[in-house]
Design an enzyme around this catalytic site. Structure first.
Site, mmCIF file in Angstrom:
data_model
loop_
_atom_site.group_PDB
_atom_site.id
_atom_site.type_symbol
_atom_site.label_atom_id
_atom_site.label_comp_id
_atom_site.label_asym_id
_atom_site.label_seq_id
_atom_site.Cartn_x
_atom_site.Cartn_y
_atom_site.Cartn_z
ATOM 1 N N HIS A 11 13.058 37.910 21.063
ATOM 2 C CA HIS A 11 12.124 38.525 19.619
ATOM 3 C C HIS A 11 10.725 38.196 20.708
ATOM 4 O O HIS A 11 10.106 36.717 20.818
ATOM 5 C CB HIS A 11 12.046 37.325 18.580
ATOM 6 C CG HIS A 11 10.910 37.440 17.614
ATOM 7 N ND1 HIS A 11 11.592 36.792 16.436
ATOM 8 C CD2 HIS A 11 10.105 37.814 17.306
ATOM 9 C CE1 HIS A 11 10.578 37.719 15.291
ATOM 10 N NE2 HIS A 11 9.933 38.244 16.455
ATOM 11 N N HIS A 53 6.793 39.385 21.384
ATOM 12 C CA HIS A 53 5.538 40.371 20.793
ATOM 13 C C HIS A 53 5.025 41.271 22.677
ATOM 14 O O HIS A 53 4.104 40.173 22.884
ATOM 15 C CB HIS A 53 4.440 39.887 20.056
ATOM 16 C CG HIS A 53 5.315 40.031 18.824
ATOM 17 N ND1 HIS A 53 5.570 41.032 17.599
ATOM 18 C CD2 HIS A 53 5.542 39.267 18.178
ATOM 19 C CE1 HIS A 53 5.935 40.608 16.854
ATOM 20 N NE2 HIS A 53 6.594 39.529 17.212
ATOM 21 N N LEU A 54 4.941 42.425 23.332
ATOM 22 C CA LEU A 54 4.645 42.702 24.346
ATOM 23 C C LEU A 54 2.998 43.117 24.431
ATOM 24 O O LEU A 54 2.433 43.458 24.927
ATOM 25 C CB LEU A 54 5.159 42.989 25.525
ATOM 26 C CG LEU A 54 6.246 42.620 26.139
ATOM 27 C CD1 LEU A 54 7.293 43.013 26.740
ATOM 28 C CD2 LEU A 54 6.020 41.282 26.841
ATOM 29 N N ARG A 55 2.629 43.032 22.916
ATOM 30 C CA ARG A 55 1.736 44.421 22.169
ATOM 31 C C ARG A 55 0.911 45.644 23.417
ATOM 32 O O ARG A 55 -0.210 45.739 23.073
ATOM 33 C CB ARG A 55 0.503 43.217 23.208
ATOM 34 C CG ARG A 55 1.061 41.597 22.355
ATOM 35 C CD ARG A 55 0.728 42.099 20.971
ATOM 36 N NE ARG A 55 0.493 40.302 20.414
ATOM 37 C CZ ARG A 55 0.665 40.476 19.144
ATOM 38 N NH1 ARG A 55 1.765 41.264 18.420
ATOM 39 N NH2 ARG A 55 0.697 38.491 18.558
ATOM 40 N N HIS A 112 12.438 40.378 9.053
ATOM 41 C CA HIS A 112 11.301 39.101 9.207
ATOM 42 C C HIS A 112 11.074 39.230 7.661
ATOM 43 O O HIS A 112 10.498 40.228 7.360
ATOM 44 C CB HIS A 112 10.106 39.733 9.599
ATOM 45 C CG HIS A 112 8.244 38.939 9.873
ATOM 46 N ND1 HIS A 112 7.815 38.974 10.461
ATOM 47 C CD2 HIS A 112 8.156 38.934 7.813
ATOM 48 C CE1 HIS A 112 6.723 37.949 9.334
ATOM 49 N NE2 HIS A 112 6.816 38.505 8.322
ATOM 50 N N HIS A 147 13.507 34.471 12.718
ATOM 51 C CA HIS A 147 12.525 33.226 12.407
ATOM 52 C C HIS A 147 12.907 32.569 11.580
ATOM 53 O O HIS A 147 11.243 32.480 10.624
ATOM 54 C CB HIS A 147 11.211 33.274 13.035
ATOM 55 C CG HIS A 147 9.932 34.687 12.440
ATOM 56 N ND1 HIS A 147 10.545 34.934 11.240
ATOM 57 C CD2 HIS A 147 9.404 35.623 13.121
ATOM 58 C CE1 HIS A 147 9.700 35.975 10.777
ATOM 59 N NE2 HIS A 147 9.260 36.541 11.680
ATOM 60 N N ASN A 155 3.589 32.440 11.229
ATOM 61 C CA ASN A 155 3.791 33.598 10.386
ATOM 62 C C ASN A 155 5.742 33.932 10.254
ATOM 63 O O ASN A 155 5.738 34.426 11.413
ATOM 64 C CB ASN A 155 3.197 35.234 9.793
ATOM 65 C CG ASN A 155 4.121 35.153 8.854
ATOM 66 O OD1 ASN A 155 4.599 34.882 7.899
ATOM 67 N ND2 ASN A 155 3.985 36.919 8.296
ATOM 68 N N ASP A 165 9.589 33.914 19.176
ATOM 69 C CA ASP A 165 8.688 34.709 18.087
ATOM 70 C C ASP A 165 7.267 35.453 19.637
ATOM 71 O O ASP A 165 6.094 34.461 18.335
ATOM 72 C CB ASP A 165 8.439 34.384 16.958
ATOM 73 C CG ASP A 165 7.626 35.515 16.027
ATOM 74 O OD1 ASP A 165 6.619 36.250 16.806
ATOM 75 O OD2 ASP A 165 7.095 34.815 15.530
ATOM 76 N N HIS A 209 -2.278 36.281 21.409
ATOM 77 C CA HIS A 209 -3.352 36.504 20.958
ATOM 78 C C HIS A 209 -4.744 36.082 21.577
ATOM 79 O O HIS A 209 -4.455 35.124 22.253
ATOM 80 C CB HIS A 209 -4.392 35.867 19.250
ATOM 81 C CG HIS A 209 -2.839 36.430 18.736
ATOM 82 N ND1 HIS A 209 -2.918 38.029 18.473
ATOM 83 C CD2 HIS A 209 -1.900 35.880 17.903
ATOM 84 C CE1 HIS A 209 -1.751 38.714 17.220
ATOM 85 N NE2 HIS A 209 -1.463 36.368 16.942
#
Ligand SMILES: [Zn+2]
Length: 427
Positions: free
Chosen positions: A62, A64-66, A181, A234, A280, A307, A311
């Protein structure tokens, strides 16, 4: 020809029920017999693993590579570097990029980019719905052919149960697990922190536990109806743990994952309105933390993941309501879980922790990874379980620094990460 011998480590390979002090040999990128390596005329690289754990390369399912779209937060290259520094040889990336990974072309782009720049294995997921809007299905069959390992709308949640049912049925037809999710939009509304004492005291909109539990319940019903696996991402609430436990006991194909922040912290942490604690689903109560720990101990919750949600500082440095959700977690998760589960709580042993990071995700996603069997791809993590270190966000490999764990003293850390026989990171 390349040959490596990792000497005298504690080799823990749950797939082969192995836990012993031994040498581990790697020949041309594959796990080999030590005798094969000794027969080589070429030079042998020796790695001293005395006092270290030598285990299959860890998998974080899990992340996030953006990229594409948000490379100011993270790129495939930097995210992979952060993963390597965290001890991960395989990461599974979420589809909420721009454009979203809801089509084969974007999946092909991610795979090509990863092949060029990523130091670890990057496995994409595809979206469940077009544009992650929850209105019509993404081309799930084509996504499967393009090589996604699962489908998910992570960051979003399909609210229409009938649409979700059809997604699960298609996913079953093409043999892809569904990751969800779990968030009921009506119940959660504009909630930003756990609904309870602290949300009331601070005057922040509450995100009730029932908002997660309602969708976990829906997923249990659909997993049963469609006879197909749904994995709850999550998990944060005690009620979700109870629902998953009961359903699994009945043989329903449902599972759940745990992120370190949900057991390291409670909702009390938001009292200073620090947006690095905004996540979240949100940080919850002590009772929820205890239920998750119980769920890990009794095997209800089977997978550990970060997760990882990077940012930029300028995005987080705004008022609490307006800040994006998420924590950059790849470089702290192993240390946190070792501390919270193995060193402090003693609710699982290190062998089980490694299972939850290797064979459990490999089994769910049908990956050819997570084992040190002879001939397997030599993805290996070396862990010093007793190394004391302090989290310093300025040392992160990730482009982003949004971590509430800056300054935490942890015990246990990956010290070398090997992908396909190549050391990609070393402390
Ligand atoms: Zn999510």
């Amino acid at each position: 020809m390349s040959a490596i011998i990792i000497r005298n480590g504690r080799v823990i390979d749950p797939a082969n029920k192995r836990d012993e002090v031994a040498d581990l040999a790697i020949l041309n990128g594959q796990i080999a017999q030590t005798s094969e390596v000794r027969g080589q005329t070429s030079e042998i690289e020796e790695i001293d693993a005395n006092g270290l754990i030598v285990c299959p390369g860890l998998i974080d399912m899990h992340v996030h590579l953006r990229e594409p779209g948000f490379s100011h937060k993270e790129t495939i290259e930097s995210g992979a570097r952060a993963a390597a520094a965290g001890g991960f040889t395989t990461i599974v990336c979420m589809p909420n990029t721009s454009p979203p990974a809801d089509n084969p072309a974007t999946i092909a782009w991610i795979k090509d980019r990863a092949a060029e720049v990523a130091s670890v294995n990057v496995l994409p997921t595809g979206a469940i719905s077009r544009n992650l809007e929850g209105e019509e299905l993404a081309p799930i069959g084509s996504l499967g052919q393009a090589g996604v390992v699962a489908i998910t709308d992570d960051g979003h949640c399909i609210q229409n149960h009938e649409l979700m049912r059809r997604a699960v049925e298609y996913a079953r037809m093409v043999g892809l697990p569904v990751l969800d999710h779990c968030q009921d939009y009506n119940l959660v509304g504009n909630g930003v922190v756990h609904e309870g004492y602290w949300s009331t005291l601070l005057g922040l909109p509450g995100w009730p536990a029932a908002g997660e539990e309602a969708i976990v319940m829906r997923d249990i019903l659909l997993a049963e109806l469609c006879d197909h696996h749904i994995h709850c991402q999550h998990v944060s609430a005690a009620g979700s743990v109870r629902l998953i436990r009961e359903a699994r006991a009945r043989g329903v194909k449902i599972s759940g994952e745990v992120c370190p922040h949900h057991i390291a912290l409670t909702d009390e942490a938001v009292e200073n309105f620090n947006t690095n604690y905004k996540i979240n689903p949100p940080l919850r109560s002590q009772a929820d933390v205890e239920a998750i720990l119980e769920g890990i101990a009794d095997g209800t919750l089977t997978i550990l993941a970060s997760d990882h949600a990077p940012h930029a500082a300028f995005e987080k440095e705004v008022e609490f309501d307006a800040a994006p959700f998420g924590i950059a977690g790849l470089e702290t998760e192993l240390g946190l879980f070792l501390n919270l589960l193995v060193h402090k709580c003693l609710n699982i042993d290190i062998g089980r922790l490694i299972e939850m990071y290797t064979i459990e995700p490999a089994k769910l996603l049908k990956l050819d990874a997570g084992t040190l069997s002879m001939g397997a791809l030599a993805d290996v993590t070396l862990i010093d379980p007793n190394l004391e270190w302090t989290v310093k966000i300025e040392n992160f490999q990730s482009v982003s620094r949004n971590s509430p764990f800056d300054g935490w003293k942890l015990k246990g850390r990956a010290v070398r990460t090997i992908v396909g026989g190549e050391t990609v990171w070393k402390l």
